[in-house]
Design a protein around this motif. Sequence first.
Motif, PDB file in Angstrom:
ATOM      1  N   GLU A   1       6.791  -2.341  18.117  1.00 36.58           N
ATOM      2  CA  GLU A   1       5.978  -3.544  16.232  1.00 36.58           C
ATOM      3  C   GLU A   1       7.202  -3.822  15.678  1.00 36.58           C
ATOM      4  OE1 GLU A   1       2.334  -1.768  14.759  1.00 36.58           O
ATOM      5  OE2 GLU A   1       1.169  -1.747  16.689  1.00 36.58           O
TER       6      GLU A   1
ATOM      7  N   PHE B   1       2.181   5.450   2.670  1.00 35.58           N
ATOM      8  CA  PHE B   1       2.889   5.248   3.738  1.00 35.58           C
ATOM      9  C   PHE B   1       4.427   5.840   3.737  1.00 35.58           C
ATOM     10  CE2 PHE B   1       2.744   2.357   7.909  1.00 35.58           C
ATOM     11  CZ  PHE B   1       1.845   3.510   8.266  1.00 35.58           C
TER      12      PHE B   1
ATOM     13  N   ASP C   1       0.531  -0.912  -0.569  1.00 37.59           N
ATOM     14  CA  ASP C   1      -0.034  -0.020  -0.043  1.00 37.59           C
ATOM     15  C   ASP C   1       0.916   1.092  -0.052  1.00 37.59           C
ATOM     16  OD1 ASP C   1      -1.709   1.878   0.012  1.00 37.59           O
ATOM     17  OD2 ASP C   1      -1.853   1.629   2.763  1.00 37.59           O
TER      18      ASP C   1
ATOM     19  N   TYR D   1       8.635  -4.472  11.810  1.00 36.73           N
ATOM     20  CA  TYR D   1       7.710  -4.971  10.701  1.00 36.73           C
ATOM     21  C   TYR D   1       8.680  -5.638   9.769  1.00 36.73           C
ATOM     22  CZ  TYR D   1       6.562  -0.115  10.733  1.00 36.73           C
ATOM     23  OH  TYR D   1       5.590   1.009  10.400  1.00 36.73           O
TER      24      TYR D   1
ATOM     25  N   PHE E   1      -4.356  -1.428   2.255  1.00 40.71           N
ATOM     26  CA  PHE E   1      -3.310  -2.641   2.819  1.00 40.71           C
ATOM     27  C   PHE E   1      -4.468  -4.022   3.541  1.00 40.71           C
ATOM     28  CE2 PHE E   1      -2.201  -3.438   7.261  1.00 40.71           C
ATOM     29  CZ  PHE E   1      -0.829  -3.354   7.311  1.00 40.71           C
TER      30      PHE E   1
ATOM     31  N   GLN F   1      -6.151   3.511   9.980  1.00 40.69           N
ATOM     32  CA  GLN F   1      -6.110   2.948   8.610  1.00 40.69           C
ATOM     33  C   GLN F   1      -6.735   1.357   8.655  1.00 40.69           C
ATOM     34  OE1 GLN F   1      -2.409   2.403   6.452  1.00 40.69           O
ATOM     35  NE2 GLN F   1      -3.488   1.335   4.484  1.00 40.69           N
TER      36      GLN F   1
ATOM     37  N   GLY G   1      -7.537  -2.415   8.391  1.00 44.47           N
ATOM     38  CA  GLY G   1      -6.836  -3.153   8.704  1.00 44.47           C
ATOM     39  C   GLY G   1      -5.429  -3.049   9.527  1.00 44.47           C
ATOM     40  N   THR G   2      -5.074  -2.342   9.907  1.00 46.42           N
ATOM     41  CA  THR G   2      -3.817  -1.978  10.795  1.00 46.42           C
ATOM     42  C   THR G   2      -4.321  -2.446  12.011  1.00 46.42           C
ATOM     43  OG1 THR G   2      -3.945   0.408  11.131  1.00 46.42           O
ATOM     44  CG2 THR G   2      -3.400  -0.226   9.303  1.00 46.42           C
ATOM     45  N   THR G   3      -2.469  -2.436  12.463  1.00 54.24           N
ATOM     46  CA  THR G   3      -1.967  -2.622  13.955  1.00 54.24           C
ATOM     47  C   THR G   3      -3.455  -1.353  14.936  1.00 54.24           C
ATOM     48  OG1 THR G   3      -0.605  -1.983  13.464  1.00 54.24           O
ATOM     49  CG2 THR G   3      -0.660  -4.157  13.926  1.00 54.24           C
TER      50      THR G   3
ATOM     51  N   ARG H   1      -1.536 -12.685  12.266  1.00 53.12           N
ATOM     52  CA  ARG H   1      -1.357 -12.438  10.266  1.00 53.12           C
ATOM     53  C   ARG H   1      -0.586 -13.839  10.558  1.00 53.12           C
ATOM     54  NH1 ARG H   1       0.421  -6.169  10.568  1.00 53.12           N
ATOM     55  NH2 ARG H   1      -2.292  -5.391  10.072  1.00 53.12           N
TER      56      ARG H   1
ATOM     57  N   ASP I   1       1.370   4.291  12.925  1.00 53.79           N
ATOM     58  CA  ASP I   1       3.076   4.237  13.370  1.00 53.79           C
ATOM     59  C   ASP I   1       3.827   5.487  13.151  1.00 53.79           C
ATOM     60  OD1 ASP I   1       1.210   2.286  12.208  1.00 53.79           O
ATOM     61  OD2 ASP I   1       3.205   0.959  11.008  1.00 53.79           O
TER      62      ASP I   1
ATOM     63  N   SER J   1       4.770  -3.934   3.486  1.00 55.90           N
ATOM     64  CA  SER J   1       4.879  -2.770   3.576  1.00 55.90           C
ATOM     65  C   SER J   1       4.041  -1.955   5.339  1.00 55.90           C
ATOM     66  CB  SER J   1       2.731  -3.286   2.819  1.00 55.90           C
ATOM     67  OG  SER J   1       2.010  -1.803   2.480  1.00 55.90           O
ATOM     68  N   ALA J   2       5.767  -2.050   5.589  1.00 55.78           N
ATOM     69  CA  ALA J   2       5.507  -2.026   6.887  1.00 55.78           C
ATOM     70  C   ALA J   2       4.643  -2.547   7.739  1.00 55.78           C
ATOM     71  CB  ALA J   2       5.079  -0.009   6.995  1.00 55.78           C
ATOM     72  N   MET J   3       4.057  -3.423   7.266  1.00 57.66           N
ATOM     73  CA  MET J   3       3.654  -4.600   7.444  1.00 57.66           C
ATOM     74  C   MET J   3       4.170  -5.336   9.254  1.00 57.66           C
ATOM     75  SD  MET J   3       1.752  -7.643   6.353  1.00 57.66           S
ATOM     76  CE  MET J   3       0.337  -6.800   5.103  1.00 57.66           C
ATOM     77  N   THR J   4       3.210  -4.938   9.817  1.00 59.48           N
ATOM     78  CA  THR J   4       3.832  -5.719  11.840  1.00 59.48           C
ATOM     79  C   THR J   4       3.884  -7.145  11.768  1.00 59.48           C
ATOM     80  OG1 THR J   4       2.872  -3.668  12.965  1.00 59.48           O
ATOM     81  CG2 THR J   4       2.986  -5.202  14.000  1.00 59.48           C
TER      82      THR J   4
ATOM     83  N   GLU K   1       6.491   3.425   2.002  1.00 57.81           N
ATOM     84  CA  GLU K   1       6.606   3.257   0.716  1.00 57.81           C
ATOM     85  C   GLU K   1       5.366   4.520   0.100  1.00 57.81           C
ATOM     86  OE1 GLU K   1       5.791   0.462   1.732  1.00 57.81           O
ATOM     87  OE2 GLU K   1       5.030   0.799   4.029  1.00 57.81           O
TER      88      GLU K   1
HETATM   89  N1  ARG Z   1       2.367  -1.105  10.569  1.00 55.10           N
HETATM   90  C1  ARG Z   1       0.563  -1.751  10.281  1.00 55.10           C
HETATM   91  C2  ARG Z   1       0.523  -2.126  10.574  1.00 55.10           C
HETATM   92  O1  ARG Z   1       0.729  -3.272  10.500  1.00 55.10           O
HETATM   93  C3  ARG Z   1       0.477  -0.119   9.400  1.00 55.10           C
HETATM   94  C4  ARG Z   1       0.825  -0.576   8.351  1.00 55.10           C
HETATM   95  C5  ARG Z   1       0.284   0.466   6.889  1.00 55.10           C
HETATM   96  N2  ARG Z   1       1.292  -0.084   5.988  1.00 55.10           N
HETATM   97  C6  ARG Z   1       0.933   0.707   4.842  1.00 55.10           C
HETATM   98  N3  ARG Z   1       1.986   0.506   3.523  1.00 55.10           N
HETATM   99  N4  ARG Z   1       0.049   1.305   4.760  1.00 55.10           N
HETATM  100  O2  ARG Z   1      -1.208  -2.772  10.573  1.00 55.10           O
END
Ligand code: ARG
Length: 260
Positions: A216, A44, A41, A218, A83, A148, A150-152, A108, A189, A100-103, A48
């Motif tokens: 957290e 962010f 996504d 990533y 996301f 946002q 779906g995020t943490t 998950r 974040d 995607s900076a995904m925790t 990205e």
């Molecule tokens: N780190 C948070 C999560 O994993 C937010 C990540 C959102 N990333 C993005 N590219 N929008 O839920």
Amino acid sequence: MSKKGIALMLLFVFVLSIGLMGCGSSQTAKKEVKMLRVGSDTAFAPFEYQDEKTKEYVGFDMDLIKAIGKQMGYQVKVQGMNFDGLIPALETGAIDAVISAMTITEARAKKVNFSKPYYQSGLAIMVQKDNKTITSFKDLEGKKIAVQIGTTGATEAKKIKNATVREFNNAPEAFMELKAGGVDAVVNDLPVNEFYLAQGGGSKYAKVVGKPLSAEDYGIATAKKNTELAKKIDQALADLKKNGEYEKIYVKWFGKKPAK
Ligand code: ARG
């Protein structure tokens, strides 16, 4: 020709054609560059985002995944998507990996494989500049919060007592809602909030308050069944940490060396 003769000849032709088939495929395999389809996504920053001029996807994650791809001998193709659609896209095989900076979370990790952590993050609160009542997560009780979807950040905000949580497709939309005064706070974040304040013009109206809520990590996600790819990514990440390339990318985006 005897029956034995025919059988031998058929066998000969069979073996020969298998041999030729082998040649053909190994030759094309050599020419073909392996492609890594990566979902993200891309709204962010600084992880990205789209460069306004070149329209290219840039950021820490983008540089990192390109370097990982190169290390593995893959060409990287980044696909922008929402996301909350990233894990489903992995599950259906539409993409091979997610950065995607995904925790890395337990929930998950039940659905996907995560690489070793590649960035340490945490959640933070952003409020309007003149707000004096919200200085910690405790103060968010009963307040309107933008996150946002779906995020943490969304998960944590929903745990806050009597809070009204409004979910947006991406972080910039959540920021805009704060600017417009539609919500009291954004939970998102910390490094993204900070980058937005410093470089995205957010400091004109907003500020970050309180201590980060949670630590957290990533991770890069791959499909559960694709354990081979997960291993390759971890190996490449370890190589880049060893040869200094990871540190170079980190310093480029965060202006300091990563914590060891
Ligand atoms: N780190 C948070 C999560 O994993 C937010 C990540 C959102 N990333 C993005 N590219 N929008 O839920």
